[in-house]
Design a protein around this motif. Structure first.
Motif, PDB file in Angstrom:
ATOM      1  N   VAL A 684       0.846  -1.187   0.000  1.00 26.87           N
ATOM      2  CA  VAL A 684       0.000   0.000   0.000  1.00 26.87           C
ATOM      3  C   VAL A 684       0.883   1.239   0.000  1.00 26.87           C
ATOM      4  N   ILE A 685       0.766   2.016  -1.069  1.00 26.39           N
ATOM      5  CA  ILE A 685       1.574   3.218  -1.232  1.00 26.39           C
ATOM      6  C   ILE A 685       0.744   4.428  -0.785  1.00 26.39           C
ATOM      7  N   GLY A 686       1.134   5.027   0.332  1.00 28.04           N
ATOM      8  CA  GLY A 686       0.441   6.220   0.816  1.00 28.04           C
ATOM      9  C   GLY A 686      -0.679   5.899   1.787  1.00 28.04           C
ATOM     10  N   VAL A 687      -1.186   6.954   2.434  1.00 30.77           N
ATOM     11  CA  VAL A 687      -2.196   6.793   3.480  1.00 30.77           C
ATOM     12  C   VAL A 687      -3.618   6.969   2.955  1.00 30.77           C
ATOM     13  N   GLY A 688      -3.781   7.003   1.631  1.00 33.09           N
ATOM     14  CA  GLY A 688      -5.103   6.916   1.022  1.00 33.09           C
ATOM     15  C   GLY A 688      -5.966   8.150   1.120  1.00 33.09           C
ATOM     16  N   LEU A 689      -5.379   9.302   1.456  1.00 29.53           N
ATOM     17  CA  LEU A 689      -6.204  10.504   1.636  1.00 29.53           C
ATOM     18  C   LEU A 689      -7.002  10.826   0.381  1.00 29.53           C
ATOM     19  N   PRO A 690      -8.267  11.210   0.522  1.00 33.32           N
ATOM     20  CA  PRO A 690      -9.016  11.679  -0.643  1.00 33.32           C
ATOM     21  C   PRO A 690      -8.283  12.850  -1.294  1.00 33.32           C
TER      22      PRO A 690
END
Length: 787
Positions: A684-690
């Motif tokens: 998973v690349i990144g914290v998934g922020l909108p």
């Protein structure tokens, strides 16, 4: 001998027994008829003190071994010197001169049922029945009144119920078989998994106590069977009369179907209907429910009762395929047929919309908020964004401008209405100025007036010119329905809404934006008696309880994973920043991290990115540097067939590693079940922020004022939910083992770490690729070998 009890609404009784003819849902039924409630309220208010509105009436009619409970609401009861009048209000787009005493047998039948019950309960021998027709364009009304004696009303009721008895007997026979099977029903597995009994008991208590329950239950607990089994048990104890299993995706509907299949294997008899959207199940190339265009609409009501009898006698499983099979056999509309089946089904498996969306919810069940139903809301984390969408509405300037150009030659008056709307939106565009947007806390009242005028003027012309092939007709119809939807949503506008106006070039979009759907969701849940909201990722639970309409007195449980945590290798690579401003500097580092992770063991891997742009940039560099590796990438708009091809590549027997690239929050980051060695790792690349946007900032500002957690509500919580969903693809059963690698410096920050589930507590950090590979080697040596 005790008589069998059967309950039916007067409206459903009348429609079932007396209906005939065509489906004709052209403009009249789906357009201004949305204003029916307002029309009722207007006429009731005008009628003065002698008028008692919305009177609930019920009567237990004893006949031929049955006690049939009839119930319904009379629109009005009027006390006049001449006697009592039962008033039934009907809105119509037809000119009133075409409406006479013989206009509708069903309207009279419904009012006569109310009249009979009133006579019996009040011991009177004669009564007046009145039909009040309200013409929705002219706002004129026509009253038709008849006098009845109780004897003739009693004869009418007897004939009606004699015709209904065949259905009553069929219903009673089924109820006996079903209830008997529920009493002896055992849990359909040899033993409960860890956490499963706890969830089942909590769901049962919630339903029995008419409460709400919010559940975070990680993958593997078996949320579907653990909520359906207790709901079925509560059903057998007559505490509820119908289960609604609500989902966001087709694949989760299949899981519910499979759970019922398991219970049927151990003896359950239970009717289940999977409701499919009209656009998907319609047999015609274009959805046009009018008898001139559709052979299934033509004469539908003449054939539908035979179709119902047939399917109810021969099946208890009403999947899309079975509904279509019987609809074809009897030449009836499959969607309307499915809606009729829903009245006889014990559980309806359907999309959230059919309970929550104010524009399409199933009014046959939920109009009076008096149903003894339970709602089981699967993957409830998805309901937040879906609710904002359901309770919001948007119109655009270009659509009205194009419709205006087309209408100039056909109907100048309508063109003027459209022109006024266009002018209003040009004014709004000027007010937006250089920023290109404007946020108002107030409603666009002037726009409402213009839209209402356009709807009124357009409707009569549309009715008269349907099916004439006039150029621009479809465009006008489209803006007509968008105006109707916009005005419908305006009824809910309060402090939880903003008016969001956005410009792009000459385009102007006006949106009634529901920032906080919690109140409206809470009100919608009142359409039943109880509700269970569950997901593997309701983190943090307090946030989801609040945003989904929960209150302090509602129940909640947070369950641990039933799987051995040692079978999951959780690693955090926190030396890379994937923040938007730093992404260009991260591409090559990400390529090498992926390569290092997949090199240790042959298998199938999914790499998730926060956006398509980021994914495609890394994918291009990865395939260029490592062309020997088998790779596959998610496209932005994949058909059902393309999705199946994508998932079919995940085979446990693949001779070499396969690395698939996907997007967080996309179709492959939740709802897919790749058990065993079909998937052994997720990166998973990144914290998934909108993505940062004006709308997300509106949400942030609103919640900052409401609870001081604006950034968390708008960005952090939704983002981490996507991360948890993607990571949850790896361990799907107790025998699975695999790797989750989280790549971003923020995963080591306390506020993000606090959102990690309990079964992630054993995770560790890696500072470089050598350390990463060492940890992976140690894990895979324990779990069956190294490449």
């Amino acid at each position: 001998m005790e008589k069998a009890q059967i309950k039916i609404s007067i409206r459903n009784l009348v429609e079932l027994v007396l209906r005939s003819g065509d489906i004709d849902s052209r403009l009249v039924s789906s357009g201004r008829m949305l204003e029916g409630t307002k029309i009722h309220q207007k006429l009731q208010k005008e009628s003065g003190d002698r008028y008692t509105k919305e009177v609930y009436l019920s009567y237990d009619y004893l006949t031929d071994g049955f006690s049939i409970k009839l119930e319904g609401r009379a629109d009005g009861i009027i006390s006049e010197p001449e006697g009592i009048v039962i008033d039934e209000i009907k809105s119509t787009a037809r000119p009133l001169e075409y409406i006479d005493e013989e206009f509708s047998l069903l309207h009279w039948a419904q009012a006569k049922c109310y009249a009979f019950i009133y006579c019996v309960q009040n011991e009177i021998k004669d009564i007046f029945v009145q039909l009040t027709y309200f013409q929705i364009d002219t706002e004129e009304k026509k009253i038709i009144r008849r006098a009845y004696e109780i004897n003739e009303l009693q004869d009418f009721i007897k004939q009606l119920l004699d015709s209904y008895l065949v259905w009553a007997r069929m219903s009673d026979a089924w109820n006996s078989v079903r209830d008997s099977s529920i009493k002896t029903l055992q849990f359909p597995f040899e033993k409960y998994r860890k956490g499963q009994r706890e969830l089942a008991v909590a769901a049962y208590k919630t339903i029995m106590q008419d409460r709400k329950l919010f559940v975070q239950a990680p993958t593997g607990i078996g949320k579907t069977i653990s909520t359906l089994f207790p709901a079925v048990k509560a059903f057998g104890e007559q505490h509820i009369s119908k289960i609604f299993y609500l989902t966001a995706k087709t694949i989760t509907r299949q899981v519910a179907e499979e759970a019922f299949s398991k219970m049927r294997e151990v003896g359950l008899k239970f009717r289940t209907l999977t409701l499919t959207a009209k656009e998907k199940i319609c047999f015609c190339s274009e959805v046009n429910c009018n008898p001139d265009h559709c052979e299934y609409a033509r004469g539908h009501y003449n054939r539908v009762n035979a179709a119902l009898t047939d399917i109810l006698e021969k099946s208890q499983v009403f999947t899309r395929e079975i509904v279509e099979e019987y609809a074809q056999k009897h030449r009836v509309c499959p969607f309307e047929f499915a809606l009729d089946i829903s009245l006889w089904a014990d559980c309806v498996i359907c999309d959230y919309n059919y309970v929550f969306d104010p524009r399409v919810y199933l009014k046959r069940f939920f109009l009076n908020n008096e149903g003894d139903y339970t709602f089981l809301v699967d993957e409830a984390h998805n309901l937040v964004d879906r609710a904002r969408e359901m309770f919001s509405a948007q119109i655009s300037k270009t659509a009205f401008y194009e419709a205006k150009k087309n209408m100039k030659k056909h109907q100048p008056q309508i063109a003027r209405s459209l022109s006024n709307i266009n002018t209003c939106m040009i004014s709004l565009r000027k007010q937006c100025g250089q920023t290109g947007y404007m946020i108002n806390r107030e409603e666009p009242g002037d726009l409402y007036k213009l839209l209402n005028r356009f709807v009124t003027e357009a409707e009569e012309w549309i009715v008269k010119n349907q099916n004439k092939g006039i150029e621009g007709f479809d465009q006008l119809l489209e803006v007509y329905f968008s105006a109707i939807a916009f005005l419908k949503i305006s009824e809910f506008y309060d402090q939880r809404y903003v008016t969001f106006i956005e410009t792009s070039g000459s385009e102007v979009r006006v949106k009634l934006f529901c920032v906080d759907p919690s109140y409206l969701l809470g009100e919608a849940v009142k359409r039943g008696k109880s509700a269970v909201f569950f997901s593997a990722t309701l983190t943090p639970l307090g946030y989801f309880m609040d945003i989904l309409g929960g209150h302090g007195e509602d129940y909640n449980i947070n369950l641990c994973s039933p799987f051995d945590t040692d079978r999951l290798c959780l690693l955090v690579q926190d030396t890379v920043s994937t923040k938007y401003k730093n992404r260009e500097n991260s591409y090559d580092s990400i390529v090498e991290i992926i390569k290092a992770a997949v090199d240790i063991r042959v298998g199938n891997y999914l790499v998730y990115f926060p956006s398509y742009k980021y994914m495609n940039e890394v994918y291009g560099r990865f395939t260029e540097k490592y062309p020997e590796l088998d790779t596959f990438v998610q496209e932005s708009a994949m058909s059902e067939e393309e999705r199946e091809v994508f998932l079919s590549r995940f085979q446990p027997s693949n001779a070499s590693s396969m690395v698939c690239f996907g997007v967080l929050g996309g179709i492959f980051s939740e709802g897919i079940d790749l058990k065993g060695d079909r998937l052994i790792g997720a990166i998973v690349i990144g914290v998934g922020l909108p993505q940062i946007s004006i709308e997300q900032d509106i949400i942030m500002e609103y919640f900052q004022k409401k609870n001081g957690m604006g950034y968390e509500n708008a960005y952090m919580f939704p983002g981490m939910n996507k991360v948890l969903q993607a990571a949850g693809r790896v361990i799907r059963s107790e025998n699975d083992r695999g790797v989750v690698l989280l790549v971003d410096e923020r995963f080591s920050q306390r506020n993000y770490r606090s959102l990690f589930p309990k079964h992630w507590e054993h995770g560790s950090n890696v500072r470089n690729n050598r350390e990463l590979q060492k940890k992976l080697q140690q894990f895979w040596m324990v779990h069956n070998g190294v490449k």
